[in-house]
Design a protein around this motif. Structure first.
Motif, PDB file in Angstrom:
ATOM      1  N   UNK A  35       0.758  -1.135   0.142  1.00 10.14           N
ATOM      2  CA  UNK A  35       0.046  -0.067   0.000  1.00 10.14           C
ATOM      3  C   UNK A  35       0.901   1.181  -0.051  1.00 10.14           C
ATOM      4  N   UNK A  36       1.939   1.321   0.778  1.00 10.50           N
ATOM      5  CA  UNK A  36       2.720   2.349   0.923  1.00 10.50           C
ATOM      6  C   UNK A  36       3.571   2.786  -0.437  1.00 10.50           C
ATOM      7  N   UNK A  37       3.974   1.517  -0.765  1.00 18.55           N
ATOM      8  CA  UNK A  37       4.898   1.384  -2.248  1.00 18.55           C
ATOM      9  C   UNK A  37       3.923   1.897  -3.398  1.00 18.55           C
ATOM     10  N   UNK A  38       2.659   1.409  -3.400  1.00 15.86           N
ATOM     11  CA  UNK A  38       1.963   2.143  -4.566  1.00 15.86           C
ATOM     12  C   UNK A  38       1.523   3.754  -4.285  1.00 15.86           C
ATOM     13  N   UNK A  39       1.198   3.990  -3.041  1.00 20.55           N
ATOM     14  CA  UNK A  39       0.699   5.490  -2.697  1.00 20.55           C
ATOM     15  C   UNK A  39       1.963   6.349  -3.060  1.00 20.55           C
ATOM     16  N   UNK A  40       3.085   5.768  -2.844  1.00 21.38           N
ATOM     17  CA  UNK A  40       4.179   6.676  -3.400  1.00 21.38           C
ATOM     18  C   UNK A  40       4.738   6.462  -4.642  1.00 21.38           C
ATOM     19  N   UNK A  41       4.108   5.564  -5.497  1.00 16.76           N
ATOM     20  CA  UNK A  41       4.238   5.303  -6.783  1.00 16.76           C
ATOM     21  C   UNK A  41       5.823   4.695  -7.213  1.00 16.76           C
ATOM     22  N   UNK A  42       5.990   3.848  -6.064  1.00 16.32           N
ATOM     23  CA  UNK A  42       7.417   3.148  -6.039  1.00 16.32           C
ATOM     24  C   UNK A  42       8.592   4.214  -5.816  1.00 16.32           C
ATOM     25  N   UNK A  49      11.222   5.233  -3.911  1.00 18.48           N
ATOM     26  CA  UNK A  49      12.091   4.803  -2.712  1.00 18.48           C
ATOM     27  C   UNK A  49      12.501   5.505  -1.538  1.00 18.48           C
ATOM     28  N   UNK A  50      12.804   6.745  -2.100  1.00 13.13           N
ATOM     29  CA  UNK A  50      13.288   7.709  -1.151  1.00 13.13           C
ATOM     30  C   UNK A  50      11.858   8.316  -0.180  1.00 13.13           C
ATOM     31  N   UNK A  51      10.737   8.168  -0.720  1.00 11.27           N
ATOM     32  CA  UNK A  51       9.506   8.607  -0.075  1.00 11.27           C
ATOM     33  C   UNK A  51       9.285   7.363   0.899  1.00 11.27           C
ATOM     34  N   UNK A  52       9.216   6.109   0.341  1.00 17.71           N
ATOM     35  CA  UNK A  52       9.029   5.095   0.974  1.00 17.71           C
ATOM     36  C   UNK A  52      10.032   4.943   2.213  1.00 17.71           C
ATOM     37  N   UNK A  53      11.213   5.375   2.220  1.00 17.98           N
ATOM     38  CA  UNK A  53      12.004   5.064   3.255  1.00 17.98           C
ATOM     39  C   UNK A  53      11.549   6.313   4.289  1.00 17.98           C
ATOM     40  N   UNK A  54      11.323   7.324   3.751  1.00 18.16           N
ATOM     41  CA  UNK A  54      10.543   8.636   4.641  1.00 18.16           C
ATOM     42  C   UNK A  54       9.639   8.082   5.314  1.00 18.16           C
ATOM     43  N   UNK A  55       8.501   7.703   4.844  1.00 17.94           N
ATOM     44  CA  UNK A  55       7.114   7.404   5.322  1.00 17.94           C
ATOM     45  C   UNK A  55       7.365   6.132   6.290  1.00 17.94           C
ATOM     46  N   UNK A  56       8.212   5.013   5.795  1.00 15.14           N
ATOM     47  CA  UNK A  56       8.447   3.941   6.990  1.00 15.14           C
ATOM     48  C   UNK A  56       9.687   4.188   8.035  1.00 15.14           C
ATOM     49  N   UNK A  57      10.464   5.025   7.678  1.00 10.82           N
ATOM     50  CA  UNK A  57      11.581   5.194   8.431  1.00 10.82           C
ATOM     51  C   UNK A  57      12.403   4.132   8.560  1.00 10.82           C
TER      52      UNK A  57
END
Length: 119
Positions: free
Chosen positions: A51-58, A60-68
């Motif tokens: 869900x996070x991956x799709x929301x951030x359109x893949x 990686x930098x945004x996924x890193x931030x959101x998930x810490x």
């Protein structure tokens, strides 16, 4: 309370089968043995990651931030999902150019780049 179908047995972790489908509107019941979709078999953690991956359109930098989490951890979680969906994961072939680009863009640290290149 919304209940979801369990993709795996909570006791033995083996995959589950659906044996009955019911329509609340017309009260039709269908009995048989039905397969769950691949995504239903993902763990709650894997579903959240997708869900996070799709929301951030893949991104990686945004996924890193959101998930810490770090770049290598994002890659590992993505590999886990790919494997859980039944696809082969070749962890030995890290794309060196991709790693160097991410280092150049400041998306990963020098230590993370070294770790990825040495895997």
């Amino acid at each position: 309370m919304k209940r979801e179908v369990l993709g795996n047995c909570p006791i033995c972790q083996n995959e589950t089968k659906i044996t009955e489908i019911y329509c609340k509107k017309c009260e039709t019941t269908i009995k048989g043995e039905f397969e769950l979709c691949k995504f239903c078999r993902l763990t709650k953690e894997q579903q959240y990651f997708v869900e996070v991956f799709i929301k951030n359109r893949g991104n990686i930098k945004e996924i890193e931030k959101e998930l810490g989490i770090s770049y290598p951890t994002v890659r590992n979680k993505l590999d886990d999902v790919i494997f859980a969906l039944g696809h082969k994961v070749d962890k030995t072939s890290i794309n060196q150019k991709e790693v160097l680009e991410k280092l150049s863009n400041g998306e990963i640290s020098k230590d993370e780049a070294l770790k990825l290149l040495n895997e």
